[in-house]
Design a protein around this motif. Structure first.
Motif, PDB file in Angstrom:
ATOM      1  N   ALA A  84      13.324   6.205   1.652  1.00  0.00           N
ATOM      2  CA  ALA A  84      13.443   3.971   1.094  1.00  0.00           C
ATOM      3  C   ALA A  84      13.120   4.010   2.540  1.00  0.00           C
ATOM      4  O   ALA A  84      12.613   2.971   2.452  1.00  0.00           O
ATOM      5  N   GLY A  85      14.273   4.550   3.624  1.00  0.00           N
ATOM      6  CA  GLY A  85      13.607   3.794   4.824  1.00  0.00           C
ATOM      7  C   GLY A  85      11.974   3.726   5.221  1.00  0.00           C
ATOM      8  O   GLY A  85      11.486   2.838   5.935  1.00  0.00           O
ATOM      9  N   PHE A  86      10.857   5.239   4.562  1.00  0.00           N
ATOM     10  CA  PHE A  86       9.644   4.860   4.522  1.00  0.00           C
ATOM     11  C   PHE A  86       9.138   4.075   3.786  1.00  0.00           C
ATOM     12  O   PHE A  86       8.121   3.456   4.066  1.00  0.00           O
ATOM     13  N   LEU A  87       9.641   3.917   2.909  1.00  0.00           N
ATOM     14  CA  LEU A  87       8.532   2.995   1.179  1.00  0.00           C
ATOM     15  C   LEU A  87       8.363   1.790   2.393  1.00  0.00           C
ATOM     16  O   LEU A  87       7.616   1.413   2.624  1.00  0.00           O
ATOM     17  N   ASP A  88       9.222   0.574   3.031  1.00  0.00           N
ATOM     18  CA  ASP A  88       9.344  -0.320   3.176  1.00  0.00           C
ATOM     19  C   ASP A  88       8.164  -0.866   4.232  1.00  0.00           C
ATOM     20  O   ASP A  88       7.278  -1.546   3.808  1.00  0.00           O
ATOM     21  N   GLY A  89       7.506   0.288   5.262  1.00  0.00           N
ATOM     22  CA  GLY A  89       6.821  -0.169   6.141  1.00  0.00           C
ATOM     23  C   GLY A  89       5.711   0.364   5.399  1.00  0.00           C
ATOM     24  O   GLY A  89       4.688  -0.599   6.119  1.00  0.00           O
ATOM     25  N   MET A  90       5.547   1.219   4.031  1.00  0.00           N
ATOM     26  CA  MET A  90       4.419   1.757   4.003  1.00  0.00           C
ATOM     27  C   MET A  90       3.535   0.388   2.824  1.00  0.00           C
ATOM     28  O   MET A  90       2.528   0.058   3.455  1.00  0.00           O
ATOM     29  N   LEU A  91       4.998   0.331   2.467  1.00  0.00           N
ATOM     30  CA  LEU A  91       4.521  -1.300   1.504  1.00  0.00           C
ATOM     31  C   LEU A  91       3.785  -2.307   2.313  1.00  0.00           C
ATOM     32  O   LEU A  91       3.322  -3.265   1.918  1.00  0.00           O
ATOM     33  N   ASN A  92       4.378  -2.232   3.729  1.00  0.00           N
ATOM     34  CA  ASN A  92       3.592  -4.020   4.510  1.00  0.00           C
ATOM     35  C   ASN A  92       2.638  -3.937   4.624  1.00  0.00           C
ATOM     36  O   ASN A  92       1.536  -4.489   4.931  1.00  0.00           O
ATOM     37  N   VAL A  93       1.897  -2.383   4.698  1.00  0.00           N
ATOM     38  CA  VAL A  93       0.336  -2.050   5.269  1.00  0.00           C
ATOM     39  C   VAL A  93      -0.403  -2.298   3.948  1.00  0.00           C
ATOM     40  O   VAL A  93      -1.198  -2.112   3.968  1.00  0.00           O
ATOM     41  N   VAL A  94       0.586  -1.496   2.778  1.00  0.00           N
ATOM     42  CA  VAL A  94       0.096  -1.838   1.087  1.00  0.00           C
ATOM     43  C   VAL A  94       0.607  -2.353   0.232  1.00  0.00           C
ATOM     44  O   VAL A  94       1.301  -1.590  -1.080  1.00  0.00           O
ATOM     45  N   PRO A  95       0.765  -3.412   0.736  1.00  0.00           N
ATOM     46  CA  PRO A  95       1.701  -4.160  -0.404  1.00  0.00           C
ATOM     47  C   PRO A  95       1.053  -4.264  -2.154  1.00  0.00           C
ATOM     48  O   PRO A  95       1.794  -4.320  -3.059  1.00  0.00           O
ATOM     49  N   GLY A  96      -0.285  -3.701  -2.262  1.00  0.00           N
ATOM     50  CA  GLY A  96      -0.070  -4.061  -3.971  1.00  0.00           C
ATOM     51  C   GLY A  96      -0.057  -2.819  -4.554  1.00  0.00           C
ATOM     52  O   GLY A  96      -0.668  -1.988  -5.491  1.00  0.00           O
ATOM     53  N   ALA A  97       0.352  -1.664  -3.720  1.00  0.00           N
ATOM     54  CA  ALA A  97       1.100   0.100  -3.919  1.00  0.00           C
ATOM     55  C   ALA A  97       2.090   0.200  -5.091  1.00  0.00           C
ATOM     56  O   ALA A  97       2.428  -1.180  -5.160  1.00  0.00           O
ATOM     57  N   ARG A  98       1.817   0.782  -6.611  1.00  0.00           N
ATOM     58  CA  ARG A  98       3.425   0.872  -7.104  1.00  0.00           C
ATOM     59  C   ARG A  98       4.319   2.238  -6.273  1.00  0.00           C
ATOM     60  O   ARG A  98       3.615   3.087  -5.339  1.00  0.00           O
ATOM     61  N   VAL A  99       5.404   1.898  -7.302  1.00  0.00           N
ATOM     62  CA  VAL A  99       5.848   2.820  -6.191  1.00  0.00           C
ATOM     63  C   VAL A  99       6.865   3.856  -7.197  1.00  0.00           C
ATOM     64  O   VAL A  99       7.416   3.419  -8.372  1.00  0.00           O
ATOM     65  N   GLY A 100       6.533   4.936  -7.090  1.00  0.00           N
ATOM     66  CA  GLY A 100       7.833   5.755  -7.800  1.00  0.00           C
ATOM     67  C   GLY A 100       8.793   6.675  -7.439  1.00  0.00           C
ATOM     68  O   GLY A 100       9.089   6.430  -6.132  1.00  0.00           O
TER      69      GLY A 100
END
Length: 211
Positions: A84-100
């Motif tokens: 989860a700690g990685f997830l927020d930063g990645m979504l900041n860069v690719v906000p349209g990504a889906r999450v599993g």
């Protein structure tokens, strides 16, 4: 036997923030902020060769065709809980990504990964999966997560971690040689309890303040 490609992201900003995260006395809030920042920086490298398509737009001066990525075809797969700690930063860069999400915990005696949750977006065969877990120690959790993920048949899979041990790289690479590994550092090895040395401790505990 074929081996996974291993990419060490050596950008000075990534290495600087990793050094700060390793410090024993780093506060929970500071650790969490640095993990968010470093994951954003790593996202640029991990997505460097993402496919793009041309769309027509209109600038203030004229129409043109220009490239965009299809973020909805990207799935960030969070290995709970530390991912989860990685997830927020990645979504900041690719906000349209889906999450599993893959819920795993490591049995403290056997170090074997035990699954308790698995949920992916639909139509994974059309999507590129980026698996997130800060620590690649024994590699058992990463292998178990990717085993399950492959049942959903994503178009491609990449694994991203903050730190890796040679033992974990070997385990994941031999089991899933088609999955490239991205990491900020490869440390010396594992101690008797399966922790990366010199490492930074338990990433989940440090992130959530449960250490």
């Amino acid at each position: 036997m074929s081996q996974s490609e291993v990419h060490v992201i050596s950008h000075p900003l990534v290495q600087h923030k990793l050094t700060l995260m390793r410090e024993q006395n780093r506060s929970t809030s500071s650790f969490r902020r640095l993990l968010n920042e470093i994951s954003m920086l790593m996202a640029y490298e991990v997505t460097r060769d993402m496919p793009t398509q041309l769309i027509e737009i209109e600038t203030p001066l004229e129409k043109m065709r220009s490239p965009v990525i299809d973020g909805k075809k990207t799935v960030f797969v969070n290995i709970m809980r530390a991912g989860a700690g990685f997830l927020d930063g990645m979504l900041n860069v690719v906000p349209g990504a889906r999450v599993g999400h893959v819920g795993l915990y490591r049995d403290p005696k056997t170090l074997v990964a035990v699954e308790y949750y698995f949920k992916m977006p639909h139509s994974m065969h059309e999507r590129d999966a980026i698996v997130l877990d800060p620590m690649l120690a024994t590699g058992n959790s990463a292998v178990a997560a990717i085993d399950r993920l492959k049942e959903a048949s994503p178009r491609s899979i990449r694994f991203v971690c903050l730190l890796a041990a040679p033992e974990g790289i070997r385990n994941l690479s031999e089991t899933h040689p088609d999955v490239p590994i991205y990491t900020a550092a490869i440390d010396r090895g594992l101690n008797d309890h399966g922790y990366i040395m010199p490492g930074l401790g338990d990433a989940g505990d440090r992130m959530f303040g449960t250490r």
